[in-house]
Design a protein around this motif. Structure first.
Motif, short mmCIF file in Angstrom:
data_model
loop_
_atom_site.label_atom_id
_atom_site.label_comp_id
_atom_site.label_asym_id
_atom_site.label_seq_id
_atom_site.Cartn_x
_atom_site.Cartn_y
_atom_site.Cartn_z
N MET A 70 0.93 -1.24 0.12
CA MET A 70 0.09 -0.16 0.10
C MET A 70 0.89 1.14 0.05
O MET A 70 1.77 1.28 0.74
CB MET A 70 -0.82 -0.07 1.36
CG MET A 70 -1.67 1.26 1.25
SD MET A 70 -2.45 1.64 3.12
CE MET A 70 -0.57 2.05 3.80
N LEU A 96 -10.76 -0.50 2.45
CA LEU A 96 -9.23 -0.66 2.47
C LEU A 96 -9.09 -2.12 3.01
O LEU A 96 -8.19 -2.89 2.44
CB LEU A 96 -8.45 0.56 3.34
CG LEU A 96 -6.94 0.04 3.50
CD1 LEU A 96 -6.23 -0.05 2.15
CD2 LEU A 96 -6.29 1.14 4.57
N LEU A 153 -2.03 -1.29 -3.69
CA LEU A 153 -3.25 -0.51 -3.40
C LEU A 153 -2.38 1.13 -3.28
O LEU A 153 -1.88 1.49 -2.36
CB LEU A 153 -3.81 -0.53 -2.12
CG LEU A 153 -4.62 -2.16 -2.04
CD1 LEU A 153 -5.14 -2.46 -0.71
CD2 LEU A 153 -5.67 -2.16 -3.20
N LEU A 212 -1.81 -5.22 5.46
CA LEU A 212 -0.97 -4.68 4.41
C LEU A 212 0.57 -4.61 4.58
O LEU A 212 1.11 -4.81 5.77
CB LEU A 212 -1.40 -3.21 4.35
CG LEU A 212 -3.08 -3.13 3.85
CD1 LEU A 212 -3.56 -1.59 4.51
CD2 LEU A 212 -3.49 -3.26 2.57
#
Length: 717
Positions: free
Chosen positions: A181, A427, A445, A476
């Motif tokens: 991310m 998310l 992302l 993440l």
């Protein structure tokens, strides 16, 4: 985001009437309760969670009394696909069941009255089972009541996404293949605030709201302080963040720090934000020093609108994309080279202009890419520009999407105290939390919060804290923007195939007005000449108008009055043209003869010379020679003698004005009161000629009468 918006709208029209109709139809027309949430705790459920608390207020915004208003929490099944997320974001009534019993809010709420809302539920036993599996769950704050002349009905509700990393009291599972991310953190003002900043003159703001935004309780200050705390406490989060800066905002705050004025109807007054500007700039420099920075277009302007203001000319787009130098000068940090984050997806003409301006990477919405990219870059067909997609679903969750028409349910995005909750849920979902087995997840992302995120100041810190917790929980992994952009583009594709959404563009009237002002500014510049002593370039004098055009096309003006968008450009043009003036005579001017020249005093306060033409209006008693160009030197004034001719004797007036050879008005006209006792030579000659002609015609007529009379006598004889 266009693709997801279309999907959301289809959900509204297909599912909305069927699911929402039953509860809404029971409510009497004009009955509605607004739910304002002030607290949601926790924001993410984990193994250590024991309670869930929701607090806020309920307000009767309708025109009817509501009796027995009561509230309960409802939870749906965990979401396993994007449509389920879309339902929650758009306020569609989803299949759920009570998490709590109804609790009374008040006995009665009269129109305009409010009452507190407080619910705390223990997440133990059967209630804990409701969140036993990791995933993202729809959570609804549902307020029912009985309106006057109606029956019990749902009158207000807030829908949101609740991420569950692990069931309360359970064991955290192992996670593998977590996507990386990168988090953009935009800093731009709510609207451009400059009223006028002419060359060599003090900065004047349209109002002093920007001082409030950068003050200790302001939104921009909260964005900076929240980010500073987050990156200090979480190195992974710091690694993932890239600060998106608006060059116009930085330049404006820098001007404020050196003293500025605020425009009012009664005149300009001193601004009150000098110290706040100094403090905010210092905090920003400390935050972004040695960190990732990316440029927004100047004033977050609509690049497509710029191509319509000046068709076929990339000059305005080049200016909008050239803010990196300003950012480097005011923060000491060099932004990512050749990278720009415009609002919306650029058209083919914009991409061509950006390429010429040195931009090679554009960050934009993944929903406009064809084929869709799973977090990887896309090389645009027929261009050298790389498009790096931001995640459309997460952006939609944070920005908001169209909701069910006439629904009493609103998404949490509209609640300032919990504005980031749906963004956190989206998310977590995109990171793979609770997704169906075999469902493809993106490798990366790129998260883009709203550019002018309207949330409670403490909400920014809450959001960053929770994102940091996602990183700590291995949901993440952190990747810097430079690392992301170093990877080769995943595919080659097209961008913006459907064109820009007209509803999201700049008002056509604004574009037309800015285009006309741009033409006038070009005319001004072409009439100017460099003064050998001042050495100021004409383009530098006109530059404030060009920057004002960028501000006028800012995406911040969407949905606001068109006049407000063009005020800055009009004021900048008036500030330049108003410095070349014709002085009003203090007394009546007596013309000594019919051909006496008219003395006109002209002041040029500009640092450049300028060519202009005189114009006489309301001049029934005076005739001027054919218009010619006059040169007025920089920073001076003197009398110029304008050849004229009096058309009649007596007292009369005339308006004298100046304009450039292309027709741009300079200053305002001045009224001259004149007296003349003589006619001009041309007038006398014309009068004499007319008299002679009249005499000849009369003589001819007399001659013919005498001749006719003689002929008559001859006949009689």
């Amino acid at each position: 985001m266009k693709r997801f918006a279309a999907a959301f709208l289809s959900v509204l029209f297909l599912a909305g009437p069927a699911l929402a109709g039953a509860s809404v139809a029971q409510a009497a027309e004009g009955a509605r309760l607004r739910v304002d949430l002030a607290q949601l705790s926790p924001r993410v459920i984990t193994t250590s969670t024991t309670t869930l608390t929701v607090a806020g207020t309920v307000t009767n915004t309708g025109d009817r009394k509501v009796t027995r208003p009561q509230v309960r929490l409802q939870v749906g099944e965990r979401t396993t696909n994007e449509r389920g997320i879309a339902d929650v974001l758009s306020g569609v009534v989803v299949k759920d069941s009570p998490l709590t019993d109804f609790a009374s809010v008040a006995d009665v709420l009269e129109p305009g009255q409010s009452a507190p809302l407080n619910i705390t539920v223990n997440l133990t036993g059967p209630r804990a089972v409701r969140f036993s599996r990791p995933g993202v769950y729809p959570l609804l704050v549902n307020v029912n009541g009985t309106p006057e002349f109606g029956g019990p009905a749902r009158l207000g509700a807030v829908s949101m996404l609740m991420p569950v990393l692990a069931g309360p009291g359970g064991q955290a599972g192992n996670r593998a293949g977590a996507p990386s991310m990168t988090l953009l953190w935009p800093l731009t003002s709510n609207v451009p605030h400059v009223y006028a900043a002419p060359y060599g003159s003090p900065l004047v703001l349209a109002d002093d709201r920007l001082a409030g935004e950068i003050s200790p309780d302001g939104r921009l200050n909260a964005l900076v302080t929240a980010a500073a705390s987050a990156v200090r406490n979480n190195s992974d989060l710091a690694k993932s963040m890239c600060f998106a800066l608006d060059p116009d905002l930085l330049a404006t705050v820098d001007g404020m720090s050196r003293g500025y004025l605020v425009h009012t109807d009664a005149g300009n007054v001193d601004g009150k934000g000098v110290e706040a500007a100094k403090t905010w700039l210092s905090a920003l420099r400390s935050l972004v020093g040695s960190r990732c920075v990316v440029a927004l277009p100047f004033a977050d302007t609509d690049l497509d609108a710029l191509t319509r203001i000046r068709p076929g000319d990339a000059g305005l787009v080049t200016r909008a994309a050239a803010g990196a130098a300003t950012i480097q000068q005011l923060t000491g940090v060099t932004p990512q080279t050749g990278v720009l984050w415009p609002d919306g997806t650029p058209s083919a003409s914009v991409l061509t202009a950006l390429t010429a301006a040195g931009v090679h990477t554009v960050l934009t919405d993944a929903g406009k890419l064809a084929p869709a990219a799973g977090g990887g870059g896309v090389t645009v067909q027929g261009s050298t520009v790389r498009v790096q997609p931001t995640d459309s679903l997460i952006s939609a969750a944070m920005t908001g999407v169209p909701t069910v028409p006439d629904s009493v349910t609103v998404p949490a995005t509209t609640e300032r105290a919990v504005a980031s909750q749906n963004g956190l849920g989206a998310l977590a979902f995109r990171a793979g939390l609770g997704q169906a087995a075999g469902q493809q997840r993106p490798e990366h992302l790129l998260v883009a919060p709203p550019r002018r995120w309207d949330a409670a100041p403490e909400e920014f810190g809450t959001y960053l804290q929770q994102v940091g917790d996602f990183l700590n929980a291995d949901l993440l992994t952190a990747t810097g923007l430079s690392t992301l952009l170093a990877a080769d583009p995943a595919v080659t594709g097209s961008v913006g195939a459907g064109g820009q959404d007209p509803a999201a563009g700049i008002d056509a009237g604004v574009v037309s007005t800015l285009s006309a002002l741009d033409v006038q500014a070009t005319g001004l510049a072409s009439a100017m000449q460099i003064d050998p002593t001042k050495r100021v370039k004409p383009d530098d004098v006109v530059e404030p108008v060009r920057l004002a055009e960028l501000r006028g096309a800012s995406t911040a003006w969407r949905g606001l009055p068109a006049d407000a968008a063009t005020t800055n450009a009009q004021a900048e043009l008036a500030a330049i043209s108003g410095r070349v003036t014709v002085s009003q005579p203090k007394q009546t001017i007596a013309l000594a003869s019919g051909n006496s020249p008219l003395p006109v005093y002209v002041s040029n306060d500009l640092p450049v010379g300028i060519n202009a033409r005189f114009a006489l209006d309301n001049n029934t008693g005076l005739r001027a020679e054919d218009a010619k160009d006059w040169y007025f030197p920089a920073s001076g004034g003197k009398n110029y003698f304008l050849p004229v001719e009096a058309l009649r004797a007596g007292r009369f007036s005339v308006d004298v004005s100046l304009s450039t050879p292309t027709g741009t008005q300079l200053g305002s006209s001045a009224r001259f009161e004149l007296t003349s006792t003589e006619y001009g030579a041309i007038t006398i000659i014309a009068t004499v000629a007319a008299g002679v002609a009249l005499l000849l015609l009369a003589s001819r007529r007399i001659y013919r009468r005498v001749k006719d009379a003689r002929a008559g006598r001859d006949v009689v004889d």
